[in-house]
Design a protein around this motif. Structure first.
Motif, PDB file in Angstrom:
ATOM      1  N   LEU A 220       5.274   7.599  -2.205  1.00  0.00           N
ATOM      2  CA  LEU A 220       6.478   6.098  -1.897  1.00  0.00           C
ATOM      3  C   LEU A 220       4.969   5.582  -2.334  1.00  0.00           C
ATOM      4  N   ARG A 221       5.596   4.838  -3.807  1.00  0.00           N
ATOM      5  CA  ARG A 221       5.426   3.193  -4.016  1.00  0.00           C
ATOM      6  C   ARG A 221       5.844   2.739  -4.586  1.00  0.00           C
TER       7      ARG A 221
ATOM      8  N   LEU B 271      11.110   5.101   8.154  1.00  0.00           N
ATOM      9  CA  LEU B 271      11.388   4.896   8.897  1.00  0.00           C
ATOM     10  C   LEU B 271      10.665   4.845   9.415  1.00  0.00           C
ATOM     11  N   ASP B 272       9.302   5.643   9.828  1.00  0.00           N
ATOM     12  CA  ASP B 272       7.788   5.051  10.413  1.00  0.00           C
ATOM     13  C   ASP B 272       7.568   4.101  10.113  1.00  0.00           C
ATOM     14  N   TYR B 273       7.098   3.844   8.370  1.00  0.00           N
ATOM     15  CA  TYR B 273       6.800   2.094   8.076  1.00  0.00           C
ATOM     16  C   TYR B 273       7.794   1.436   8.127  1.00  0.00           C
ATOM     17  N   GLY B 274       9.126   1.354   8.912  1.00  0.00           N
ATOM     18  CA  GLY B 274       9.658  -0.106   8.895  1.00  0.00           C
ATOM     19  C   GLY B 274       9.531  -0.457  10.488  1.00  0.00           C
ATOM     20  N   PHE B 275       9.428   1.057  11.633  1.00  0.00           N
ATOM     21  CA  PHE B 275       9.388   0.642  12.989  1.00  0.00           C
ATOM     22  C   PHE B 275       7.727   0.435  12.931  1.00  0.00           C
ATOM     23  N   LYS B 276       6.831   0.903  12.421  1.00  0.00           N
ATOM     24  CA  LYS B 276       5.396   0.552  13.548  1.00  0.00           C
ATOM     25  C   LYS B 276       4.667  -1.027  12.796  1.00  0.00           C
TER      26      LYS B 276
ATOM     27  N   THR C  11       0.778  -1.345  -0.437  1.00  0.00           N
ATOM     28  CA  THR C  11       0.202   0.284   0.614  1.00  0.00           C
ATOM     29  C   THR C  11       0.645   1.200   0.038  1.00  0.00           C
ATOM     30  N   PRO C  12       0.830   2.453  -0.819  1.00  0.00           N
ATOM     31  CA  PRO C  12       1.157   3.402  -0.686  1.00  0.00           C
ATOM     32  C   PRO C  12       1.884   3.813   0.219  1.00  0.00           C
ATOM     33  N   ILE C  13       2.728   5.261   0.626  1.00  0.00           N
ATOM     34  CA  ILE C  13       3.259   5.740   1.889  1.00  0.00           C
ATOM     35  C   ILE C  13       2.619   6.841   1.485  1.00  0.00           C
ATOM     36  N   GLU C  14       1.864   7.488   1.642  1.00  0.00           N
ATOM     37  CA  GLU C  14       1.478   9.300   1.611  1.00  0.00           C
ATOM     38  C   GLU C  14       1.780   9.999   2.306  1.00  0.00           C
TER      39      GLU C  14
ATOM     40  N   ARG D 118      13.226  -0.427  -2.478  1.00  0.00           N
ATOM     41  CA  ARG D 118      12.815   1.171  -2.617  1.00  0.00           C
ATOM     42  C   ARG D 118      11.740   1.305  -3.120  1.00  0.00           C
ATOM     43  N   LEU D 119      11.757   2.622  -3.361  1.00  0.00           N
ATOM     44  CA  LEU D 119       9.906   3.522  -3.192  1.00  0.00           C
ATOM     45  C   LEU D 119      10.206   4.572  -4.189  1.00  0.00           C
ATOM     46  N   ALA D 120       9.629   4.166  -4.747  1.00  0.00           N
ATOM     47  CA  ALA D 120       9.700   5.270  -6.035  1.00  0.00           C
ATOM     48  C   ALA D 120       8.795   6.886  -5.183  1.00  0.00           C
ATOM     49  N   MET D 121       9.358   7.726  -5.585  1.00  0.00           N
ATOM     50  CA  MET D 121       9.180   9.112  -4.364  1.00  0.00           C
ATOM     51  C   MET D 121       8.354   9.929  -5.932  1.00  0.00           C
ATOM     52  N   ILE D 122       6.732  10.087  -5.369  1.00  0.00           N
ATOM     53  CA  ILE D 122       6.011  10.237  -6.204  1.00  0.00           C
ATOM     54  C   ILE D 122       5.679  11.876  -6.228  1.00  0.00           C
ATOM     55  N   LYS D 123       5.635  12.895  -6.974  1.00  0.00           N
ATOM     56  CA  LYS D 123       5.347  14.573  -6.263  1.00  0.00           C
ATOM     57  C   LYS D 123       4.111  14.896  -5.470  1.00  0.00           C
ATOM     58  N   LYS D 124       3.127  14.508  -5.393  1.00  0.00           N
ATOM     59  CA  LYS D 124       1.473  14.271  -5.248  1.00  0.00           C
ATOM     60  C   LYS D 124       0.844  15.038  -6.316  1.00  0.00           C
ATOM     61  N   ASP D 125       1.516  17.228  -6.001  1.00  0.00           N
ATOM     62  CA  ASP D 125       0.889  17.542  -7.081  1.00  0.00           C
ATOM     63  C   ASP D 125       1.103  17.114  -8.430  1.00  0.00           C
ATOM     64  N   THR D 126       1.808  16.780  -8.364  1.00  0.00           N
ATOM     65  CA  THR D 126       2.323  17.097 -10.390  1.00  0.00           C
ATOM     66  C   THR D 126       2.024  15.110 -10.981  1.00  0.00           C
TER      67      THR D 126
END
Length: 175
Positions: free
Chosen positions: A13-14, A120-125, A4-7, A66-74
């Motif tokens: 992050l997908r 970090l949040d994803y990895g730990f939580k 599930t992508p991280i926002e 690793r995850l692709a970093m996508i700008k939300k607005d564009t």
């Protein structure tokens, strides 16, 4: 990998896929991007595709990568970030590595920090990892600054590929 992508505030992050090859090539063919990565930028899109296939293997073998970093607005691909099960950089032990890489146009805008904190949040939580590590060439002031800013603790130095690197560790306070 069923991920599930991280926002974050500005990013999505997908999972990375082979359709990202052109963006990877644009990023990794830039000598400035590879200044502290052995000064060995890619010279063909096939090299970028091979790198993506390695990420896909990480997904398959370790359910992480690793995850692709996508700008939300564009909707632009601006780089990658995330965690990786690492076995090569520090060959004396395996660990979960935090990393990021951006196209040069997106440097110094806080995207790496934003993505690293989300990772970090994803990895730990979510993954319940006990610790996450990171490395940065001692001369890469920007990357070292980011790792310190997000709370990574300096834990000495090591040499990789004839370059002195700083080593960082952060332990999970939730486990």
């Amino acid at each position: 990998m069923n991920f599930t992508p991280i926002e974050t505030q500005r990013l999505i992050l997908r999972s990375i896929n082979l359709n990202d090859a052109q963006d990877f090539f644009e990023m990794d063919s830039n000598p400035n991007v590879h200044r502290y990565l052995g000064n060995n930028p890619v010279t063909s899109i096939e090299q970028s595709k091979a790198w993506i296939r390695d990420i896909l293997e990480q997904y398959k073998n370790y359910s992480i990568g690793r995850l692709a970093m996508i700008k939300k607005d564009t909707g632009e691909f601006i780089g990658w970030s995330g965690l990786k099960f690492e076995r090569e950089l520090r060959q004396e032990f395996n660990y979960y590595d935090l990393g990021y890489r951006l196209k040069e146009d997106f440097w110094r805008k806080g995207y790496a920090t934003e993505a690293a904190l989300a990772s970090l949040d994803y990895g730990f939580k979510d993954l319940k990892l006990k610790e996450i590590c990171a490395a940065a060439d001692v001369n890469n002031l920007a990357s070292n600054y980011i790792l310190q800013k997000i709370g990574m603790q300096s834990s000495g130095n090591f040499t990789y590929d004839n370059s002195l690197c700083n080593w960082y560790v952060l332990k999970n306070e939730l486990v």
